[in-house]
Write a protein that holds these residues in place. Structure first.
Motif, mmCIF file in Angstrom:
data_model
loop_
_atom_site.group_PDB
_atom_site.id
_atom_site.type_symbol
_atom_site.label_atom_id
_atom_site.label_comp_id
_atom_site.label_asym_id
_atom_site.label_seq_id
_atom_site.Cartn_x
_atom_site.Cartn_y
_atom_site.Cartn_z
ATOM 1 N N TYR A 121 -3.950 1.599 12.010
ATOM 2 C CA TYR A 121 -3.568 1.043 10.718
ATOM 3 C C TYR A 121 -2.093 1.295 10.454
ATOM 4 O O TYR A 121 -1.538 2.306 10.878
ATOM 5 C CB TYR A 121 -4.394 1.668 9.585
ATOM 6 N N SER A 122 -1.460 0.371 9.748
ATOM 7 C CA SER A 122 -0.057 0.551 9.371
ATOM 8 C C SER A 122 0.021 1.460 8.134
ATOM 9 O O SER A 122 -1.001 1.735 7.492
ATOM 10 C CB SER A 122 0.563 -0.808 9.033
ATOM 11 N N ILE A 123 1.245 1.854 7.813
ATOM 12 C CA ILE A 123 1.467 2.692 6.612
ATOM 13 C C ILE A 123 0.928 1.974 5.381
ATOM 14 O O ILE A 123 0.231 2.558 4.543
ATOM 15 C CB ILE A 123 2.981 2.961 6.421
ATOM 16 N N ARG A 124 1.258 0.684 5.280
ATOM 17 C CA ARG A 124 0.822 -0.080 4.101
ATOM 18 C C ARG A 124 -0.700 -0.136 4.018
ATOM 19 O O ARG A 124 -1.282 0.040 2.953
ATOM 20 C CB ARG A 124 1.394 -1.491 4.181
ATOM 21 N N GLU A 125 -1.337 -0.390 5.155
ATOM 22 C CA GLU A 125 -2.804 -0.514 5.155
ATOM 23 C C GLU A 125 -3.443 0.828 4.792
ATOM 24 O O GLU A 125 -4.433 0.877 4.056
ATOM 25 C CB GLU A 125 -3.283 -0.990 6.528
ATOM 26 N N ILE A 126 -2.890 1.912 5.317
ATOM 27 C CA ILE A 126 -3.433 3.239 4.997
ATOM 28 C C ILE A 126 -3.284 3.520 3.507
ATOM 29 O O ILE A 126 -4.181 4.065 2.864
ATOM 30 C CB ILE A 126 -2.744 4.334 5.840
ATOM 31 N N HIS A 131 -5.652 4.491 -1.493
ATOM 32 C CA HIS A 131 -5.210 4.402 -2.886
ATOM 33 C C HIS A 131 -4.087 5.381 -3.183
ATOM 34 O O HIS A 131 -4.092 6.059 -4.212
ATOM 35 C CB HIS A 131 -6.357 4.697 -3.868
ATOM 36 N N ILE A 132 -3.156 5.495 -2.270
ATOM 37 C CA ILE A 132 -1.977 6.311 -2.531
ATOM 38 C C ILE A 132 -0.747 5.472 -2.193
ATOM 39 O O ILE A 132 -0.878 4.401 -1.598
ATOM 40 C CB ILE A 132 -1.978 7.623 -1.712
ATOM 41 N N SER A 133 0.410 5.949 -2.561
ATOM 42 C CA SER A 133 1.612 5.160 -2.326
ATOM 43 C C SER A 133 1.992 5.224 -0.846
ATOM 44 O O SER A 133 1.610 6.155 -0.127
ATOM 45 C CB SER A 133 2.766 5.688 -3.177
ATOM 46 N N GLU A 134 2.763 4.247 -0.399
ATOM 47 C CA GLU A 134 3.234 4.239 0.994
ATOM 48 C C GLU A 134 4.092 5.474 1.256
ATOM 49 O O GLU A 134 4.063 6.055 2.341
ATOM 50 C CB GLU A 134 4.034 2.964 1.269
ATOM 51 N N SER A 135 4.828 5.871 0.228
ATOM 52 C CA SER A 135 5.663 7.066 0.359
ATOM 53 C C SER A 135 4.800 8.292 0.649
ATOM 54 O O SER A 135 5.130 9.128 1.489
ATOM 55 C CB SER A 135 6.445 7.253 -0.950
ATOM 56 N N ASN A 136 3.680 8.386 -0.049
ATOM 57 C CA ASN A 136 2.768 9.499 0.184
ATOM 58 C C ASN A 136 2.207 9.467 1.593
ATOM 59 O O ASN A 136 2.040 10.516 2.235
ATOM 60 C CB ASN A 136 1.597 9.437 -0.801
#
Lengths: 164, 356
Positions: A121-126, A131-136
């Motif tokens: 999975y990509s960062i965005r998909e994760i 349900h957390i931000s991409e930064s997280n």
């Protein structure tokens, strides 16, 4: 769209089990999580855009259910994790060390590490699944990788993305 | 092959063993007949008075070098400190202390705050090394050292006896709670060494200023003594965060035929987290034993992971507010708020609110 549950079970039950085990660290609990996840799909009236949407939904539900198991006072009586790991047929000591090290990570890093490296999975998909931000997600991935590197040393390549 | 691809390959090889070893074969017909069992998270609304609880420690693999920081304590909980909030962690904190004749000294190590929360890590160290074993405030002699320390799994009593140390219970927290609008504090302990303890205090706050005076108190109770030693450290905490607030409204009677009605919700975003204030009326009144609580869910009903919450606050006659604290996340056009009884298992339903 809705996909027949029989097809989904064939396609995803093993991967969901591995993800659930990653969180619960208990095979019987992980199997229960997988079963409950498919029951949730079966009883849900949710419509999905496509198969990827269904897959992401299944992982989100499985991750949440596995976390709930960890918080639950009642756990299925099962052989200790160390005994269970000992009987797994790893091809090499390196494999078993990596396996045990990942399971030793804090839960919130384990989940991200697993979704990234095992499920691709990509960062965005994760971020959408958890349900957390991409930064997280990036932060958890970075810290998880650091912890793996600290323990595994050369057995874990430095794949941290650095800011230019 | 890139390093990432190499790691991915190694990871899959290690975990494929698990996939191959467990034959999962779900009985589809059986499953279709099974009813889904719902797991309800039990969450307790915080009391208005200060509430202190101790959290369990992690494993010894990730022991800190010199002191435990906010990120180390956050690792042990559901709380995330996003990358954009990390630069806001303050480390060079000047404190004012009165001279004291306690057996310990106290240093404020790190502090982080946004418009909604405060987190402080302070260190309590014995003035005379080699005499004491510092344990958490509520720890009993029969509690395991591994609850707060990575060096031993003996009980505190056994460990202290083995090294000829006197047990000292260490505690504390923020003292000027009324001034800062603090309702409840959570406190976590991690041992640096036998007589050095790092303590992390986290709490919500209502004070809106960008510069706040904080009075931190550390306490020590020597085993067998009746006296509790106190040392206060005063410092100024800066709020360097950026806050945005968005209101979500629901249609009339969106909660259905219930004893409560959600009027609106404010979603407050900072670099550190996401805070959802739910405003509602409740026919049963505000008493804690009513159990009415809220959590934020997505459109499929899956809950966002909570990092904390507030108790019931009466905004004005008949209108109440509860807060849900989440790790930093994006809330879209629609906010889904699920109401439930925190004491029992009943879920009252989900209310949809739309961005104003």
């Amino acid at each position: 769209m809705r996909t027949p549950i029989e097809w989904l079970i064939n396609a995803y039950q093993t991967n969901l089990f591995v993800a659930a085990f990653n969180i619960c660290k208990n095979a019987e609990d992980a199997k229960d999580v997988v079963q409950d996840t498919f029951i949730a799909y079966h009883t849900s009236k949710q419509q999905f855009h496509d198969e990827q949407h269904i897959r992401a939904w299944l992982f989100r539900v499985a991750v949440n259910k596995a976390k709930d198991v960890n918080k639950s006072f009642w756990r299925r009586n099962q052989m200790p994790l160390e005994d269970y790991v000992e009987q797994l047929p790893f091809e090499s000591k390196e494999d078993s060390t990596l396996f045990e090290t990942v399971l030793g990570l804090p839960e919130k890093y384990r989940i991200v590490i697993h979704l990234f490296y095992y499920e691709d999975y990509s960062i965005r998909e994760i971020a959408q699944i958890l349900h957390i931000s991409e930064s997280n997600v990036k932060t958890r991935l970075s810290r998880g990788r650091k912890l793996l590197k600290d323990v595994l040393k050369e057995a874990w390549a430095d794949d941290e993305l650095r800011k230019k | 092959m890139t390093n990432c691809e190499k790691n991915r390959e190694r990871y899959k090889k290690a975990f494929d063993v698990l996939a191959a070893s467990e034959k999962i074969s779900l009985e589809v017909d059986q499953m279709k007949n099974k009813k889904q069992t719902s797991n309800y998270k039990k969450s307790v609304a915080a009391a208005v008075a200060a509430l202190v609880f101790v959290m369990a420690a992690g494993s010894g693999v990730y022991a800190a070098a010199r002191h435990w920081g906010i990120l180390d304590f956050a690792d042990r909980t559901a709380m995330d400190v996003p990358e954009e909030a990390v630069p806001q962690i303050q480390t060079e904190i000047e404190t004012a202390q009165e001279t004291n004749d306690t057996i310990f000294q106290c240093t404020v190590k790190e502090a982080l705050c946004d418009s909604q929360t405060i987190t402080v890590v302070y260190e309590v160290a014995a003035k005379e090394a080699g005499k004491y074993l510092f344990v958490p405030e509520d720890a009993l002699p029969e509690d395991r050292m591994s609850d707060w320390s990575t060096v031993s799994d003996l009980t505190a009593e056994e460990y202290a006896a083995g090294k000829g140390l006197t047990i000292v219970n260490i505690g504390g927290g923020i003292r000027n709670t009324e001034e800062l609008g603090i309702g409840a504090q959570s406190i976590d302990f991690l041992s640096v060494s036998d007589d050095v303890m790092d303590i992390c205090v986290t709490c919500g706050k209502a004070e809106e200023g960008t510069s706040m005076d904080v009075a931190m108190v550390a306490t020590a109770h020597v085993s067998g003594s009746e006296e509790v030693m106190r040392l206060q450290s005063d410092f100024v905490l800066q709020d360097m965060s950026t806050t945005t607030s968005t209101t979500y409204l629901c249609s009339e009677n969106a909660s259905g035929e219930q004893f409560f009605e959600i009027e609106k919700a404010d979603v407050i975003q900072t670099e550190l987290g996401t805070y959802v204030d739910v405003y509602y009326s409740n026919e049963k009144g505000e008493a804690l034993e009513n159990g009415l609580s809220f959590r934020i869910v997505d459109q499929t009903g899956e809950a966002y992971e909570s990092t904390g919450g507030s108790g019931v606050i009466c905004v004005e006659n008949g209108l109440y507010r509860q807060r849900c604290m989440l790790n930093k996340c994006e809330i879209g056009e629609t906010l889904y708020v699920e109401a439930f009884d925190c004491w029992g298992k009943e879920v009252y339903g989900v209310t949809e609110l739309l961005r104003e």
